[in-house]
Scaffold this active site. Structure first.
Site: not given
Length: 363
Positions: A168, A249, A352
């Site tokens: 990520r 998320s 994130e």
């Protein structure tokens, strides 16, 4: 204003940014310049950089949290949307909707992107975050990325080695000095899906983990799974599903050492929390952030009816705007959840999305 001389660029004043983000939260920008071609985007960015003007670069708005008081700023809206296919290569301009890229690839009989179906946002954001889901990530298929270096004005294609993809993340994530203009993907011309690595998806498809199958079947299964978790953006303005008003998320799945994993297992066992979901990772063991959040006492829908910001009722890892939330509300909820997971498991979750003008305090 040099940017006003770039032909075709739309300039608007006092623009609300909330409708341009999937969280549906944002300040009112002083002005916004919308670039519908790559040439416009390059011209505007070069001009505004030369003017030393503070900028917010915005495309799909799906993975960004904007502070409530970010008002005195100029927004450059990335709206170049062309997608081209040449053999097994798909090139997408930065403003193309990501799911349109997936659909286009499948329409041309190309496999490899199907596990990433239904992810909101733009193509240009995908290499920045190394976007991924259901056992796949864009680093698996990206061949090169066209970049504009705002510091030098250079426009060039970068290799995947230069981008330093990680879980990520990439070298692009923490700076807006380099802007994505286009992304090129190398896909499976035989029309096979990528190996189905994610256990939940393999079960839904009735295949063994690691097998390949029809990519259209994979897309359908992924969309069903995402919809069931409130992870497909709801387009209905009259009857919105607030579980979809999120950045997806909010925390990444933490990668921990084997010693930390054994410690988490002991804590879970002592609490009667059941086995700890885990996956092998190059640097240790990857844990499921959603599982940690729920086992730390933050169930789906926390803190309950009436809260302006709450966890999704379908997926505990999504922090949602119930219609009237501010960025401060969302960040307060994120801080509470993060502190709770740290207190129970000793694991510090990492956000994130990109946080602009707001900070998630360290517990």
């Amino acid at each position: 204003m040099a940017s006003s001389h770039v032909a075709g660029v739309e300039i608007a004043e006092a623009v609300p940014l909330a409708p341009l983000t999937t969280l549906r939260i944002g300040p009112v920008a002083r002005r916004m310049l919308t670039c519908t071609s790559t040439e416009q985007l390059i011209g505007v960015l070069r001009a505004l950089t030369a003017d030393d003007e503070p900028l917010l670069i915005l495309a799909g708005g799906s993975n960004v949290v904007l502070a409530d008081d970010l008002t005195d700023l100029t927004v450059v809206r990335i709206a170049n949307t062309e997608i081209t296919v040449d053999g097994d290569r798909v090139r997408a301009e930065a403003g193309a909707l990501w799911d349109d890229v997936v659909v286009t690839s499948l329409a041309h009989g190309l496999g490899g992107l199907e596990c990433l179906s239904g992810i909101p946002g733009s193509a240009g954001a995908t290499p920045v975050q190394n976007v991924g889901a259901y056992g796949a990530e864009v680093a698996d298929t990206i061949t090169r990325v066209r970049l504009l270096d705002r510091r030098t004005g250079e426009d060039r294609w970068a290799t995947t080695e230069e981008l330093r993809f990680g879980y990520r993340t990439s070298v692009l994530k923490h700076s807006d000095a380099v802007i994505v203009l286009e992304v090129e993907f190398g896909l499976d011309a035989a029309g096979r899906s990528a190996p189905v690595r994610y256990r939940e998806l393999a079960t839904a498809l009735g295949v063994e983990p690691g097998e390949r199958t029809d990519p259209l079947r994979v897309r359908d299964a992924v969309l069903r799974l995402r919809t069931g978790k409130g992870m497909v953006v709801d387009p209905d303005p009259d009857h919105p599903d607030h579980d979809t008003w999120s950045v997806g998320s909010f925390f990444t799945n933490p990668v921990v050492t084997h010693a930390d994993f054994e410690r988490v297992e002991r804590i879970a066992r002592d609490a009667g929390a059941g086995p700890v979901p885990n996956y092998p990772a190059p640097d240790g063991v990857k844990l499921a952030a959603g599982w940690l959040v729920e086992r730390a006492g933050f169930g789906k829908g926390y803190p309950g009816e009436g809260a302006r910001a709450r966890l999704s009722t379908k997926h505990a890892l999504a922090l949602t705007n119930r219609g009237q939330a501010t960025t401060a509300d969302v960040m307060a909820l994120a801080g509470t959840v993060r502190a709770g997971v740290l207190d129970v498991f000793g694991i510090e979750l990492t956000p994130e999305p990109i946080l602009l003008g707001c900070v998630l305090s360290v517990p």
